[in-house]
Write an enzyme that holds these catalytic residues in place. Structure first.
Site, PDB file in Angstrom:
ATOM      1  N   TYR A 141       0.814  -1.227   0.000  1.00 37.30           N
ATOM      2  CA  TYR A 141       0.000   0.000   0.000  1.00 37.30           C
ATOM      3  C   TYR A 141       0.841   1.268   0.000  1.00 37.30           C
ATOM      4  O   TYR A 141       0.331   2.355  -0.222  1.00 37.30           O
ATOM      5  CB  TYR A 141      -0.941   0.031   1.210  1.00 37.30           C
ATOM      6  CG  TYR A 141      -2.029  -1.028   1.192  1.00 37.30           C
ATOM      7  CD1 TYR A 141      -2.125  -1.939   0.154  1.00 37.30           C
ATOM      8  CD2 TYR A 141      -2.959  -1.106   2.214  1.00 37.30           C
ATOM      9  CE1 TYR A 141      -3.117  -2.903   0.143  1.00 37.30           C
ATOM     10  CE2 TYR A 141      -3.955  -2.069   2.206  1.00 37.30           C
ATOM     11  CZ  TYR A 141      -4.018  -2.969   1.169  1.00 37.30           C
ATOM     12  OH  TYR A 141      -4.999  -3.925   1.158  1.00 37.30           O
ATOM     13  N   LYS A 189       2.975 -15.786   2.248  1.00 35.98           N
ATOM     14  CA  LYS A 189       2.826 -16.504   0.975  1.00 35.98           C
ATOM     15  C   LYS A 189       4.242 -16.905   0.560  1.00 35.98           C
ATOM     16  O   LYS A 189       4.738 -16.537  -0.529  1.00 35.98           O
ATOM     17  CB  LYS A 189       2.137 -15.570  -0.040  1.00 35.98           C
ATOM     18  CG  LYS A 189       1.724 -16.227  -1.329  1.00 35.98           C
ATOM     19  CD  LYS A 189       0.555 -17.172  -1.192  1.00 35.98           C
ATOM     20  CE  LYS A 189       0.258 -17.857  -2.517  1.00 35.98           C
ATOM     21  NZ  LYS A 189      -0.660 -19.001  -2.383  1.00 35.98           N
ATOM     22  N   ASP A 221      -3.700 -18.305   1.765  1.00 33.02           N
ATOM     23  CA  ASP A 221      -4.907 -18.945   1.206  1.00 33.02           C
ATOM     24  C   ASP A 221      -5.468 -19.966   2.192  1.00 33.02           C
ATOM     25  O   ASP A 221      -6.681 -20.067   2.398  1.00 33.02           O
ATOM     26  CB  ASP A 221      -4.630 -19.567  -0.169  1.00 33.02           C
ATOM     27  CG  ASP A 221      -3.214 -20.088  -0.334  1.00 33.02           C
ATOM     28  OD1 ASP A 221      -2.433 -19.976   0.631  1.00 33.02           O
ATOM     29  OD2 ASP A 221      -2.881 -20.620  -1.403  1.00 33.02           O
ATOM     30  N   ASP A 245      -5.279  -6.792   5.869  1.00 31.57           N
ATOM     31  CA  ASP A 245      -6.464  -6.023   5.494  1.00 31.57           C
ATOM     32  C   ASP A 245      -7.601  -6.990   5.141  1.00 31.57           C
ATOM     33  O   ASP A 245      -8.726  -6.885   5.632  1.00 31.57           O
ATOM     34  CB  ASP A 245      -6.104  -5.148   4.281  1.00 31.57           C
ATOM     35  CG  ASP A 245      -7.190  -4.141   3.944  1.00 31.57           C
ATOM     36  OD1 ASP A 245      -8.179  -4.093   4.683  1.00 31.57           O
ATOM     37  OD2 ASP A 245      -7.033  -3.422   2.944  1.00 31.57           O
ATOM     38  N   ASP A 249     -10.956  -8.238   7.720  1.00 35.50           N
ATOM     39  CA  ASP A 249     -12.345  -8.001   7.320  1.00 35.50           C
ATOM     40  C   ASP A 249     -13.116  -9.314   7.224  1.00 35.50           C
ATOM     41  O   ASP A 249     -14.295  -9.388   7.593  1.00 35.50           O
ATOM     42  CB  ASP A 249     -12.418  -7.241   5.995  1.00 35.50           C
ATOM     43  CG  ASP A 249     -12.492  -5.746   6.233  1.00 35.50           C
ATOM     44  OD1 ASP A 249     -12.128  -5.322   7.349  1.00 35.50           O
ATOM     45  OD2 ASP A 249     -12.915  -4.994   5.325  1.00 35.50           O
TER      46      ASP A 249
END
Ligand code: NAD
Length: 368
Positions: A141, A189, A221, A245, A249
């Site tokens: 980001y 990952k 994942d 993030d 959520d």
């Protein structure tokens, strides 16, 4: 203890629920012999209306001097047509960045009377108690370049992390796991990304300093699947900005009640900004029906993480739990055979449970 607390009520229901947090904090202060001094400042749409900017210098200066900061919510239709750099959300992003708040903490805990509202089966979600720790100021980001290239026919975003940025968030996660059930899941990952391989190295290295904490590495994942198939298996989850993030959520819907969730954004010296996960809820603003519990639980997090008041934080959390068990709920929560109340009554119920408990504790200690 005298503590300076900055209040940033913001927009919509932010102002209403901030009053609730203040009332609860004043109650805790008088029960435990502390003094909280509150200073209110503008942020978001409210600040745009008053000063033409979502984050006035006066607000930044006040936050820089504070022991802790409580924020309601920002945003609303009124400011949606403004250019990007003076939108209400810039106030929130700006203050996190200015203060260097690199660790985002989101506790997700199911409350028994609300579990039937979860999209998951009650038996799957029952007993979930997760703390997600997300790196907040680095990664994809913020990395540069982030732009269209080749005349718009290609695009590049950059995932950049300093090792030191990984070390400080991982350390925070180990410290937090130590205060809980001592199980840390590090999400990455590493089968694809070099940044994740460095992340894993840092976690393994740090784990030597925390032999009492069990570490598990999980690919993002797999973590996304496990959060909905076996959420009770997690204690503390630590991950980088983008993965955090998305996972936070995803996890926030587990308990079926957005209005209940608190969050904290903190840095190493303990200074932090505490806010509910939900937004300014313009559709119900001014009606006196907003659920104040996410805000009140954010105040509890503030006591625990910035003001070292663990017992006081526990007291607020127990009072919230007690209210729900007594059937109190706001319109956004469905409680079977419950008693629907507005923001003020819900706050009164929390305060009542705090003071009742203090009275019964002091009776017990008198007769002990
Ligand atoms: P929202 O969280 O404000 O509302 C979503 C739904 O949940 C609405 O129906 C609302 O009434 C309800 N709701 C939320 N909090 C509640 C509470 N405490 N009690 C009862 N009901 C509650 O999300 P949205 O509608 O997508 O966004 C509204 C505004 O808030 C937008 O301007 C958005 O940008 C902003 N926003 C701000 C933050 C923040 O300040 N951190 C976070 C998310 C959204």
């Amino acid at each position: 203890m005298n503590k300076q607390i900055i209040l940033l009520p913001g927009d919509g229901i932010g102002k209403e629920i901030m009053e609730s947090a203040k009332y609860v904090l004043n109650t805790v202060a008088s029960e435990f012999g502390h003094r909280f001094t509150f200073h209110s400042h503008a942020i978001g749409g409210d600040a745009i209306d008053q000063y033409g900017t979502p984050l006035p210098d006066d607000t930044i200066n006040a936050c820089e001097q504070a022991d802790a900061i409580l924020l309601g919510a920002v945003g609303g239709k009124k400011w949606e047509a403004l250019p990007g750099n003076i939108r209400p959300e810039q106030g929130l992003l700006g203050i996190r960045k200015k203060l260097g708040l690199f660790a985002n903490l989101r506790p997700i805990q199911g409350f028994a009377p609300l579990l039937h509202a979860s999209p998951l089966k009650e038996e799957v979600v029952n007993g979930s108690d997760i703390l997600i720790i997300r790196e907040l100021t680095g990664g994809l980001y913020f990395g540069k370049p982030s732009e269209r290239i080749k005349d718009g026919k290609a695009v590049v975003d950059t995932l950049y992390y300093e090792r030191s940025e990984m070390e400080r968030i991982v350390e925070k996660a180990f410290e937090s796991a130590r205060l809980r059930r001592k199980h840390l899941t590090s999400v990455d990952k590493a089968n694809v990304l070099e940044s994740s391989r460095l992340w894993r190295e840092v976690v393994n290295e740090k784990s030597k300093e925390y032999p009492d904490v069990t570490v598990e590495h999980m690919l993002v994942d797999a973590a996304a699947m496990k959060l909905i198939t076996a959420p009770t298996q997690f204690d503390v989850i630590v991950t980088e900005n983008l993965f955090g993030d998305i996972l936070s959520d995803e996890a926030s819907v587990l308990t079926g009640s957005l209005g209940m969730l608190p969050s904290a954004s903190i840095r190493s010296d303990g200074v932090g900004l505490y806010e509910p996960v939900h937004g300014s809820a313009p559709d119900i603003a001014g009606k006196g029906i907003a659920n104040p519990l996410g805000m009140i639980l954010s105040a509890a997090l503030m006591l625990r993480h910035s003001l070292q008041m663990e017992e006081e934080a526990d007291e607020i959390e127990e009072a919230v739990r007690a209210c729900l068990e007594q059937g109190y709920h706001t319109a956004d929560l469905s409680v079977k055979n419950g008693k629907q109340v507005g923001t003020k009554e819900m706050t009164e119920a929390v305060v009542e449970n705090i003071t009742t408990k203090s009275v019964s504790d002091s009776i017990c200690s008198t007769y002990a």
